[in-house]
Write an enzyme that holds these catalytic residues in place. Structure first.
Site, mmCIF file in Angstrom:
data_model
loop_
_atom_site.group_PDB
_atom_site.id
_atom_site.type_symbol
_atom_site.label_atom_id
_atom_site.label_comp_id
_atom_site.label_asym_id
_atom_site.label_seq_id
_atom_site.Cartn_x
_atom_site.Cartn_y
_atom_site.Cartn_z
ATOM 1 N N ASP A 1 0.799 -1.228 0.000
ATOM 2 C CA ASP A 1 0.000 0.000 0.000
ATOM 3 C C ASP A 1 0.831 1.276 0.000
ATOM 4 O O ASP A 1 0.450 2.260 -0.626
ATOM 5 C CB ASP A 1 -0.913 0.030 1.232
ATOM 6 C CG ASP A 1 -2.028 -0.990 1.149
ATOM 7 O OD1 ASP A 1 -2.381 -1.393 0.027
ATOM 8 O OD2 ASP A 1 -2.544 -1.385 2.209
ATOM 9 N N TYR B 1 -12.770 -2.324 -2.945
ATOM 10 C CA TYR B 1 -13.321 -1.138 -2.306
ATOM 11 C C TYR B 1 -14.511 -0.616 -3.117
ATOM 12 O O TYR B 1 -14.624 -0.845 -4.321
ATOM 13 C CB TYR B 1 -12.269 -0.039 -2.227
ATOM 14 C CG TYR B 1 -11.260 -0.177 -1.108
ATOM 15 C CD1 TYR B 1 -11.069 -1.383 -0.438
ATOM 16 C CD2 TYR B 1 -10.480 0.908 -0.728
ATOM 17 C CE1 TYR B 1 -10.143 -1.497 0.581
ATOM 18 C CE2 TYR B 1 -9.537 0.807 0.291
ATOM 19 C CZ TYR B 1 -9.376 -0.396 0.937
ATOM 20 O OH TYR B 1 -8.458 -0.505 1.946
#
EC number: 3.2.1.18
Length: 469
Positions: A151, A406
């Protein structure tokens, strides 16, 4: 009438006509000059009115040409003053969601230079919608794409394109960021961009293309923000940020920003125990956010933001059909509106929902365990009644055999109401698809509709065997 009288009469008539023509030419000349030099009178203030010192943003300046008796008159149209958005219109009443956009980034990456991304979202200015994502500093068919499952690296940047345009090599890199949020206040874009060390990251606030403010980590544990659009009302924008444990107590603060400058910071208040990755929408005169509890609850936290006095309240979505992943099956899941349900609360995924009177529209993965499939539906009483489970108007966005990721909300102002739209991240590559070394995504976007609609499934669609390793 004798000859002399005829001559006098004809002369008098001719003189009269000549005089009239002369006066008409003078009138036309005066009109032309007056219109040309009175441009400054557009929207002129009343006498003795104090004018603001700050500049006024002019959207367009159009000259209209009018032709009259071979004489050109230039008429200056009064320019339109750009105003802050206030989102005061009511929410659109919808029956469900209709397809809006799909960028097919992964399929295109099989034969073109497309960025490796994750954490996408959509936000609109008053005219156009844009898609954003956090790039990994590389295209997919590039050795740097190896191990992009991580990330937070210093090469990640916030990318911005018109909605529907994949992130090609000519894409603008708005800022350096491994966590972000963006919104348009009616005059310019605000970007909140977080980067740096996990224990001492920096959030930069960029407004109208200029760095205006910044803030450092306050808990030294991965300062992070929404990964979807922030919201601006009457020139004040608000964004939810968290710093602290991803699986324990963290410090969430709500920031208020005006033209890029932080003007106030409020701590989280209310009953929410853990708040991350909020999906926020204008609920005039305030802002409402549906978030992720990564510690105790698979029911989603609600954060209500008062834009006038900066006060904050929080609770949980009442619907017993909970929105996070992982979660219990629908028969055994619960929510009492006030507290986390302590059902598979660790981990989670960014998601969205929005209130509709006493009811609730929401989206979630079809799988209760994995980021697979995606569905939307309306829960009767889902906003006001604890543990409500009556579901109607269900739609499949991505079938359960395909990956999702997401998802988040964005709002679009129409002529008479504010429509709610959502996007779904379609993740491909690692960790699940081990044939390749990269991790990236495409998106699909739907918007609320008051009409009828059909059925389908809109997965990423790339054949992993066709893809660069």
């Amino acid at each position: 009438m004798n000859p002399n009288q005829k001559i006098i009469t004809i002369g008098s008539v001719s003189l009269t006509i000549a005089t009239v023509c002369f006066l008409m030419q003078i009138a036309i000349l005066v009109t032309t000059v007056t219109l040309h030099f009175k441009q400054h009178e557009c929207d002129s203030p009343a006498s003795n009115q104090v004018m603001p010192c700050e500049p006024i943003i002019i959207e367009r300046n159009i000259t209209e040409i009018v032709y009259l008796n071979n004489t050109t008159i230039e008429k200056e149209i009064c320019p339109k003053v750009v105003e802050y958005r206030n989102w005061s219109k009511p929410q659109c009443q919808i029956t469900g969601f209709a397809p809006f956009s799909k960028d097919n980034s992964i399929r295109l990456s099989a034969g073109g230079d497309i960025w490796v991304t994750r954490e996408p979202y959509v936000s609109c200015d008053p005219v156009k919608c844009y898609q954003f994502a956090l790039g990994q500093g590389t295209t997919l068919d590039n050795k740097h794409s190896n191990d992009t499952v991580h990330d937070r690296i210093p090469h990640r940047t916030l990318l911005m394109n018109e909605l529907g345009v994949p992130f090609h090599l000519g894409t603008r890199q708005v800022c350096i960021a491994w966590s972000s949020s963006s919104c348009h206040d009616g005059k310019a874009w605000l970007h909140v961009c977080i980067t740096g060390d996990d224990k001492n990251a920096t959030a930069s606030f960029i407004y109208d293309g200029r760095l205006v403010d910044s803030i450092g980590s306050w808990s030294q544990n991965i300062l992070r923000t929404q990964e979807s659009e922030c919201v601006c009302i009457n020139g004040t924008c608000t964004v939810v940020m968290t710093d602290g444990s991803a699986s324990g107590r963290a410090d969430t603060r709500i920031l208020f920003i005006e033209e890029g400058k932080i003007v106030h910071i409020s701590p989280l208040a209310g009953s929410a125990q853990h708040v991350e990755e909020c999906s926020c929408y204008p609920r005039y005169p305030g802002v409402r956010c549906i978030c992720r509890d990564n510690w105790k609850g698979s029911n989603r936290p609600v954060v209500d933001i008062n834009m006038e006095d900066y006060s904050i309240d929080s609770s949980y979505v009442c619907s017993g059909l909970v929105g996070d992943t992982p979660r219990n099956d629908d028969r055994s899941s619960n929510s009492n509106c006030r507290n986390p349900n302590n059902e598979r609360g660790t981990q989670g995924v960014k998601g969205w929902a929005f209130d509709n009177g006493n009811d609730l529209w929401m989206g979630r993965t079809i799988s209760k365990d994995l980021r697979s499939g995606y569905e939307t539906f309306k829960v009767i009483g889902g906003w006001s009644t604890p543990n409500s489970k009556s579901q109607i108007n269900r739609q499949v966005i991505v079938d359960s055999d395909n990956r999702s990721g997401y998802s988040g909300i964005f709002s679009v102002e129409g002529k008479s109401c504010i429509n709610r739209c959502f996007y779904v991240e379609l993740i491909r590559g690692r960790k699940q698809e081990t044939r390749v070394w990269w991790t990236s995504n495409s998106i699909v976007v739907f918007c609320g509709t008051s009409g009828t609609y059909g059925t389908g499934s809109w997965p990423d669609g790339a054949n992993i065997n066709f893809m660069p390793i």
